[in-house]
Design a protein around this motif. Structure first.
Motif, PDB file in Angstrom:
ATOM      1  N   PHE A  62       0.827  -1.211   0.000  1.00 44.51           N
ATOM      2  CA  PHE A  62       0.000   0.000   0.000  1.00 44.51           C
ATOM      3  C   PHE A  62       0.861   1.261   0.000  1.00 44.51           C
ATOM      4  O   PHE A  62       0.590   2.212  -0.747  1.00 44.51           O
ATOM      5  N   THR A 117      -6.330   7.711  -8.172  1.00 46.47           N
ATOM      6  CA  THR A 117      -5.903   6.952  -6.997  1.00 46.47           C
ATOM      7  C   THR A 117      -5.589   7.882  -5.840  1.00 46.47           C
ATOM      8  O   THR A 117      -6.001   7.636  -4.689  1.00 46.47           O
ATOM      9  N   ILE A 121      -7.752   7.885  -2.274  1.00 44.92           N
ATOM     10  CA  ILE A 121      -7.064   7.608  -1.018  1.00 44.92           C
ATOM     11  C   ILE A 121      -7.139   8.815  -0.085  1.00 44.92           C
ATOM     12  O   ILE A 121      -7.363   8.669   1.124  1.00 44.92           O
ATOM     13  N   PRO A 246     -11.067   1.284   3.021  1.00 49.77           N
ATOM     14  CA  PRO A 246     -11.589   0.582   1.839  1.00 49.77           C
ATOM     15  C   PRO A 246     -13.094   0.729   1.706  1.00 49.77           C
ATOM     16  O   PRO A 246     -13.623   0.744   0.582  1.00 49.77           O
ATOM     17  N   VAL A 297      -6.335  -1.973  -2.786  1.00 46.47           N
ATOM     18  CA  VAL A 297      -6.483  -1.131  -1.591  1.00 46.47           C
ATOM     19  C   VAL A 297      -7.486  -1.753  -0.621  1.00 46.47           C
ATOM     20  O   VAL A 297      -7.255  -1.802   0.599  1.00 46.47           O
ATOM     21  N   THR A 300      -5.989  -4.995   0.939  1.00 49.98           N
ATOM     22  CA  THR A 300      -4.846  -4.646   1.783  1.00 49.98           C
ATOM     23  C   THR A 300      -5.291  -4.106   3.135  1.00 49.98           C
ATOM     24  O   THR A 300      -4.848  -4.569   4.188  1.00 49.98           O
TER      25      THR A 300
END
Length: 318
Positions: A62, A117, A121, A246, A297, A300
């Motif tokens: 990650f 991304t 995040i 997530p 993601v 993880t």
């Protein structure tokens, strides 16, 4: 002669015992050293976490993904929002010039994916921290102060009984769609799970003997919550924060796929998945790249969150 030898031996043994045993002076520093423990809670947490090799590897994956998203934008040939020089270069498959191909408008998909991304995040981290702070505060008050239990329970039931998608649809239609609006909206509705978990644990620890003693001595409520109860909640809080990241990415992807998430001017993984739904049968790379990142993601953080929660549980410390 034998009696003389025996007497000499006895005398020698007495002398030796006198030499072996003697009084030791008391030293406060030495006493502190003997009673000192090198135990550290967070040191023990990380020691237990590093024992879980799979979780450590996924954490590295990650972190590498986040770092590479910045590197990828730096080494990309184009900006995520600009069209390639030749506007007829839409739907180009991945090649040496366009590493992830181009989208339907002729934009470099490499920069689109990695910028999306970062956006997803960043959104998930902000929402996780925001809902964590709000949920812990409300949960502690909800579980500790009896007069607030009925009021907060009714608020919880009202908000929890209506699907989040319905709230987000109304907000998108009435207020608008932007990064800030979505972040604030998700924080205002996602604190429920954290608050409920914290409230249940506070109810368990509220009337323990040491807390009753603290109240009897006049300790303020905030100090009891902060020092006596909150340490027991760390593992639950960490687990919820880890699972929230997530969960937020998946929810944002779903909302954007339905057209009620972030605006089209803000690339996110959900927006890219929504845009790809019309073309993915003919151009599957439009769906594959953002879907793989969302999956990585999500998996993880689910596994790392569980591992870190177990490591932070005081019951697992020796």
């Amino acid at each position: 002669m034998d009696n003389n030898n025996t007497a000499a031996k006895v005398e020698e043994e007495v002398i030796n015992e006198d030499e072996l045993f003697h009084f030791v002076e008391y030293s406060p520093e030495a006493a502190e050293m003997i009673g000192y423990s090198e135990y550290s809670y967070w040191k023990s947490v990380f020691q237990n976490f590093f024992k879980k090799k799979a979780a450590v590897v996924l954490s590295i994956v990650f972190i590498s993904l986040v770092v590479f998203s910045f590197i990828a934008l730096a080494i990309g040939h184009y900006n995520f929002a600009e069209l390639v020089p030749d506007t007829t270069k839409g739907f180009i498959s991945p090649n040496s010039e366009y590493w992830f191909g181009t989208d339907n408008l002729g934009r470099d998909y490499w920069c689109q994916v990695w910028y999306a991304t970062q956006t997803s995040i960043k959104l998930s981290l902000i929402v996780a921290i925001g809902e964590g702070i709000l949920g812990v505060i409300v949960g502690c008050l909800w579980g500790y102060i009896r007069q607030l239990d009925r009021v907060i329970t009714e608020i919880y039931n009202v908000i929890n009984s209506i699907p989040t998608i319905l709230y987000m649809t109304i907000i998108a239609l009435v207020i608008g769609q932007s990064f800030t609006i979505m972040a604030v909206s998700l924080i205002l509705f996602n604190w429920l799970v954290m608050a409920r978990n914290v409230r249940n644990l506070v109810l368990m620890y509220r009337d323990r003997e040491y807390n009753l003693a603290s109240r009897t001595l006049g300790t303020p409520v905030w100090r009891i919550l902060l020092t006596n109860i909150l340490p027991y909640l760390i593992s639950v809080i960490i687990l919820r924060l880890a699972l929230s990241i997530p969960g937020t990415i998946s929810l944002e992807s779903t909302l954007s796929y339905l057209g009620i998430g972030l605006g089209i001017e803000t690339p996110s993984l959900g927006v890219l998945l929504r845009n790809a739904r019309t073309f993915f049968l003919d151009y599957p790379y439009l769906l594959v790249f953002p879907a793989v990142i969302v999956s990585v993601v999500t998996i993880t953080f689910y596994l790392v969150g569980n591992a870190f929660s177990d490591a932070s549980d005081p019951k697992n410390h020796v």
